[in-house]
Design a protein around this motif. Sequence first.
Motif, short mmCIF file in Angstrom:
data_model
loop_
_atom_site.label_atom_id
_atom_site.label_comp_id
_atom_site.label_asym_id
_atom_site.label_seq_id
_atom_site.Cartn_x
_atom_site.Cartn_y
_atom_site.Cartn_z
N ARG A 61 0.97 -1.24 0.06
CA ARG A 61 -0.05 0.12 -0.03
C ARG A 61 0.86 1.20 -0.14
N GLY A 62 0.61 2.12 -0.90
CA GLY A 62 1.39 3.30 -0.98
C GLY A 62 0.77 4.51 -0.68
N THR A 63 1.10 5.35 0.28
CA THR A 63 0.35 6.66 0.79
C THR A 63 1.49 7.62 0.96
N PHE A 64 0.96 8.89 0.76
CA PHE A 64 1.87 10.16 1.00
C PHE A 64 1.76 10.43 2.13
N GLN A 65 2.60 11.20 2.68
CA GLN A 65 3.05 11.96 3.89
C GLN A 65 3.29 13.60 3.57
N GLY A 66 3.13 14.08 4.85
CA GLY A 66 3.87 15.60 4.62
C GLY A 66 3.16 16.48 3.68
N THR A 67 3.51 17.30 3.10
CA THR A 67 3.14 18.28 2.02
C THR A 67 2.25 17.39 0.83
N ALA A 68 2.61 16.22 0.40
CA ALA A 68 1.84 15.57 -0.69
C ALA A 68 0.46 15.28 0.09
N LYS A 69 0.26 14.56 1.20
CA LYS A 69 -0.68 13.96 1.93
C LYS A 69 -1.73 15.56 2.23
N ALA A 70 -1.06 16.64 2.51
CA ALA A 70 -1.93 17.74 2.94
C ALA A 70 -2.49 18.24 1.64
N PHE A 71 -1.72 18.11 0.62
CA PHE A 71 -2.40 18.64 -0.89
C PHE A 71 -3.62 17.63 -1.10
N GLN A 72 -3.43 16.28 -0.95
CA GLN A 72 -4.62 15.39 -1.26
C GLN A 72 -5.77 15.37 -0.27
N ASP A 73 -5.49 15.69 0.73
CA ASP A 73 -6.53 16.09 1.88
C ASP A 73 -7.46 17.23 1.36
N SER A 74 -6.51 18.28 1.20
CA SER A 74 -7.07 19.68 0.59
C SER A 74 -8.23 19.31 -0.60
N LEU A 75 -7.68 18.65 -1.82
CA LEU A 75 -8.38 18.23 -2.77
C LEU A 75 -9.68 17.36 -2.39
N SER A 76 -9.89 16.50 -1.24
CA SER A 76 -10.94 15.81 -1.23
C SER A 76 -12.05 16.70 -0.47
N ASN A 77 -11.59 17.97 0.17
CA ASN A 77 -12.42 18.72 0.98
C ASN A 77 -13.15 19.78 -0.14
N GLN A 78 -12.27 19.94 -1.16
CA GLN A 78 -12.59 21.10 -2.29
C GLN A 78 -14.12 21.22 -2.74
N PRO A 79 -14.59 20.20 -3.21
CA PRO A 79 -16.22 20.27 -3.45
C PRO A 79 -17.06 20.88 -2.41
N PHE A 80 -16.76 20.51 -1.05
CA PHE A 80 -17.52 21.04 -0.06
C PHE A 80 -17.35 22.31 0.11
N LEU A 81 -15.92 22.86 0.07
CA LEU A 81 -15.76 24.48 0.43
C LEU A 81 -16.25 25.25 -0.89
N ILE A 82 -16.19 24.60 -2.22
CA ILE A 82 -16.88 25.49 -3.20
C ILE A 82 -18.57 25.44 -3.02
N LEU A 83 -19.10 24.46 -2.55
CA LEU A 83 -20.68 24.44 -2.34
C LEU A 83 -20.71 25.71 -1.21
N ALA A 84 -19.97 25.56 -0.06
CA ALA A 84 -20.06 26.66 1.01
C ALA A 84 -19.84 27.94 0.57
N ALA A 85 -18.89 28.08 -0.19
CA ALA A 85 -18.85 29.44 -0.72
C ALA A 85 -19.98 30.02 -1.25
N LEU A 86 -20.67 29.17 -2.41
CA LEU A 86 -21.57 29.45 -3.42
C LEU A 86 -22.88 29.73 -2.40
N VAL A 87 -23.07 28.86 -1.18
CA VAL A 87 -24.27 29.12 -0.32
C VAL A 87 -24.04 30.62 0.10
N THR A 88 -22.95 30.73 0.58
CA THR A 88 -22.68 32.09 1.19
C THR A 88 -22.65 33.33 0.20
N ILE A 89 -22.41 33.13 -0.76
CA ILE A 89 -22.68 34.17 -1.71
C ILE A 89 -24.26 34.40 -1.89
N TYR A 90 -25.06 33.27 -2.03
CA TYR A 90 -26.31 33.66 -2.26
C TYR A 90 -26.94 34.10 -0.95
#
Length: 103
Positions: A61-90
Amino acid sequence: MIPLSAVASFTQGATPLAVNHQGLLVANTISFNLPPNVSLSTAVATIAATMNRLGVPATIRGTFQGTAKAFQDSLSNQPFLILAALVTIYIVLGVLYESYVHL
């Protein structure tokens, strides 16, 4: 009684002083640096494609640690952040233009 030589053998050789673990599993760390003008997303995608191309067994099993893991974690939360930004704008636009609705 069974002699010890029946189940074990003794030889001289080099052995590691410590065995790295991640959780309960034995782990090994491979580090990499990015070449100039190459993004982290390109490097992560290239490493994943190389592991698939090599046919790494399912038991490895290959996983990333450090900056690469933080990058992958930020990508997994990105759709929720975009949805929250759109709701906030409206909501903000609704509050700003509420007085024009009740003419």
